[in-house]
Design a protein around this motif. Structure first.
Motif, mmCIF file in Angstrom:
data_model
loop_
_atom_site.group_PDB
_atom_site.id
_atom_site.type_symbol
_atom_site.label_atom_id
_atom_site.label_comp_id
_atom_site.label_asym_id
_atom_site.label_seq_id
_atom_site.Cartn_x
_atom_site.Cartn_y
_atom_site.Cartn_z
ATOM 1 N N GLU A 1 25.453 -14.833 -6.756
ATOM 2 C CA GLU A 1 24.582 -14.981 -5.595
ATOM 3 C C GLU A 1 25.433 -15.416 -4.408
ATOM 4 N N LEU A 2 25.445 -14.611 -3.362
ATOM 5 C CA LEU A 2 26.233 -14.906 -2.178
ATOM 6 C C LEU A 2 25.440 -15.678 -1.137
ATOM 7 N N ALA A 3 24.132 -15.519 -1.147
ATOM 8 C CA ALA A 3 23.207 -16.215 -0.252
ATOM 9 C C ALA A 3 21.812 -15.940 -0.789
ATOM 10 N N MET B 1 22.534 -16.114 4.992
ATOM 11 C CA MET B 1 23.710 -15.466 5.575
ATOM 12 C C MET B 1 24.905 -15.575 4.622
ATOM 13 N N ALA B 2 25.338 -14.440 4.094
ATOM 14 C CA ALA B 2 26.433 -14.408 3.122
ATOM 15 C C ALA B 2 27.779 -14.653 3.787
ATOM 16 N N ILE C 1 27.132 -7.877 7.867
ATOM 17 C CA ILE C 1 28.418 -8.583 7.836
ATOM 18 C C ILE C 1 29.385 -7.912 6.851
ATOM 19 N N THR C 2 28.874 -7.118 5.905
ATOM 20 C CA THR C 2 29.750 -6.612 4.841
ATOM 21 C C THR C 2 30.892 -5.735 5.343
ATOM 22 N N PRO C 3 30.667 -4.719 6.197
ATOM 23 C CA PRO C 3 31.825 -3.949 6.662
ATOM 24 C C PRO C 3 32.667 -4.706 7.671
ATOM 25 N N ILE C 4 32.065 -5.706 8.329
ATOM 26 C CA ILE C 4 32.775 -6.470 9.352
ATOM 27 C C ILE C 4 33.790 -7.424 8.737
ATOM 28 N N LEU C 5 33.494 -7.947 7.572
ATOM 29 C CA LEU C 5 34.352 -8.978 6.966
ATOM 30 C C LEU C 5 35.793 -8.498 6.782
ATOM 31 N N PRO C 6 36.046 -7.340 6.169
ATOM 32 C CA PRO C 6 37.449 -6.905 6.064
ATOM 33 C C PRO C 6 38.063 -6.523 7.408
ATOM 34 N N MET C 7 37.235 -6.148 8.387
ATOM 35 C CA MET C 7 37.770 -5.878 9.728
ATOM 36 C C MET C 7 38.322 -7.160 10.347
ATOM 37 N N ILE C 8 37.605 -8.251 10.173
ATOM 38 C CA ILE C 8 38.070 -9.529 10.696
ATOM 39 C C ILE C 8 39.401 -9.904 10.062
ATOM 40 N N ALA D 1 45.531 -10.082 16.407
ATOM 41 C CA ALA D 1 44.702 -9.659 17.531
ATOM 42 C C ALA D 1 43.702 -10.745 17.918
ATOM 43 N N GLU D 2 43.288 -10.711 19.171
ATOM 44 C CA GLU D 2 42.230 -11.601 19.634
ATOM 45 C C GLU D 2 40.887 -11.038 19.180
ATOM 46 N N TRP D 3 40.017 -11.898 18.676
ATOM 47 C CA TRP D 3 38.715 -11.422 18.226
ATOM 48 C C TRP D 3 37.691 -12.552 18.226
ATOM 49 N N ASN D 4 36.421 -12.161 18.258
ATOM 50 C CA ASN D 4 35.304 -13.097 18.125
ATOM 51 C C ASN D 4 34.180 -12.406 17.365
ATOM 52 N N LEU D 5 33.418 -13.209 16.629
ATOM 53 C CA LEU D 5 32.293 -12.696 15.854
ATOM 54 C C LEU D 5 31.011 -13.430 16.222
ATOM 55 N N ALA D 6 29.948 -12.669 16.463
ATOM 56 C CA ALA D 6 28.597 -13.217 16.560
ATOM 57 C C ALA D 6 27.844 -12.733 15.324
ATOM 58 N N TYR D 7 27.381 -13.676 14.506
ATOM 59 C CA TYR D 7 26.763 -13.365 13.210
ATOM 60 C C TYR D 7 25.329 -13.886 13.227
ATOM 61 N N CYS D 8 24.372 -12.959 13.093
ATOM 62 C CA CYS D 8 22.946 -13.301 13.168
ATOM 63 C C CYS D 8 22.301 -13.245 11.788
ATOM 64 N N GLY D 9 21.296 -14.058 11.582
ATOM 65 C CA GLY D 9 20.541 -14.034 10.330
ATOM 66 C C GLY D 9 19.262 -14.831 10.457
ATOM 67 N N ARG D 10 18.420 -14.695 9.460
ATOM 68 C CA ARG D 10 17.156 -15.440 9.481
ATOM 69 C C ARG D 10 17.401 -16.935 9.374
#
Length: 318
Positions: free
Chosen positions: A20-22, A153-154, A124-131, A139-148
């Motif tokens: 269980e991830l979340a 949120m896994a 978030i699943t395809p984004i995680l390995p991109m990060i 590289a410079e990066w930022n993430l906005a992660y939304c959830g209920r």
């Protein structure tokens, strides 16, 4: 254009573990029974998974591309879904044998000076390995992660190490994301990657109108509602010269299969990319959720399970 391997290149795997991830999110780790290496993949790739009940569903790979021994996927339980997530949550268990496709990638992670990631829920699943790849490149990066809620949120523990580059937006805490504010002013050399529910993707599209063409890359898990006409048209098969009529209410995929063309497909709703076909002549009426805006404008390929023709005839590489 990313090459799409045939799902006939299927791979036998076993479920090494399930956790269980979340709340409502199950993680599966898949390996070959003999421990042999799995095909290489890059961030943004997904696989087809054959599930109990004669179901085939697509899931993004969310593990480490450098680990050729296993694939990791995460699946959110969809109460009103079509049975795939229920099969993963209720039926699939460690030790079970499954079949999967080789990885395919219509959400490729390209080089950029800066990355802005927007993820909603299981997006978030395809984004995680991109990060991880952006971090490895320095590289410079930022993430906005939304959830209920945070509980739903896994991968929060994995994301903690990135500090304030990750901004969480749980709805139950009143921290809804202002996508336009997060993206800020258009920037040359920056890439925006967004995956999640339709409302979030639409907000990202609106907020990125002033950005350079191709800066926004999105991946949809849901089909796009068709709005174009359902008029009939012709399809010519380039290999034989045969001309087939595609009537109102029927798809190209259905018609060419009836004519004896053996073509692979999976979702048949324009979200997986399996039936992507080269267009030699004519203008496609794109109704898929796979191709980018640039790819649509070029019109070099189309998803024949849902897309149609803007004119009278298409010539396809079939």
């Amino acid at each position: 254009m990313t090459v799409t391997p045939s799902p006939r290149d299927s791979i036998d795997v076993v479920v090494e573990s399930k956790r269980e991830l979340a709340d409502g999110v199950a993680g599966l780790r898949l390996r070959r029974p003999d421990g042999a290496p799995l095909p290489a993949w890059e961030p943004g790739a997904h696989i087809d998974v054959e599930l109990p009940g004669d179901l085939v569903r697509q899931f993004s790979l969310c593990g480490d591309p450098r680990d050729a021994t296993a694939y990791d996927i995460a699946v959110r339980r969809e109460v009103d879904g079509r049975g795939g997530s229920a099969a993963v949550h209720n039926v699939v268990q460690p030790g079970d044998a499954l079949r999967i496709s080789a990885p395919r990638n219509h959400f490729a992670f390209d080089d950029a000076d800066r990355y802005l990631f927007v993820a909603g829920g299981i997006g978030i699943t395809p984004i995680l390995p991109m990060i991880a790849a952006a971090e490895a490149r320095g590289a410079e990066w930022n993430l906005a992660y939304c959830g209920r809620s945070r509980r739903s949120m896994a991968f929060l523990a994995e994301l903690q190490r990135y500090g304030d580059r990750v901004a969480l937006h749980p709805s139950d805490e009143g921290r809804r994301l202002d996508v336009a504010a997060f993206l800020g002013e258009p920037a040359l050399g920056a890439a925006v990657y967004c995956c999640g529910p339709a409302g979030l993707l639409d907000a990202a599209l609106d907020a990125s109108n002033a950005w350079p063409p191709g800066a926004l890359r999105i991946e949809r898990f849901e089909p796009i509602e068709a709005t174009g006409p359902e008029t009939s048209f012709e399809v010519e098969l380039d290999s034989t010269g045969e001309v087939l009529e595609v009537p109102e209410g029927r798809t190209i995929l259905e018609v060419v299969r009836e004519a004896g063309v053996d073509i692979d497909s999976s979702c048949e709703e324009g979200t997986c990319g399996t039936c992507e076909t080269v267009v030699l002549e004519g203008e496609p009426d794109h109704r898929d959720a796979v191709l980018s805006e640039l790819e649509r404008e070029l019109g070099e390929t189309m998803m024949i399970c849902v897309s149609r023709c803007r004119g009278r005839r298409l010539v396809l590489d079939l």
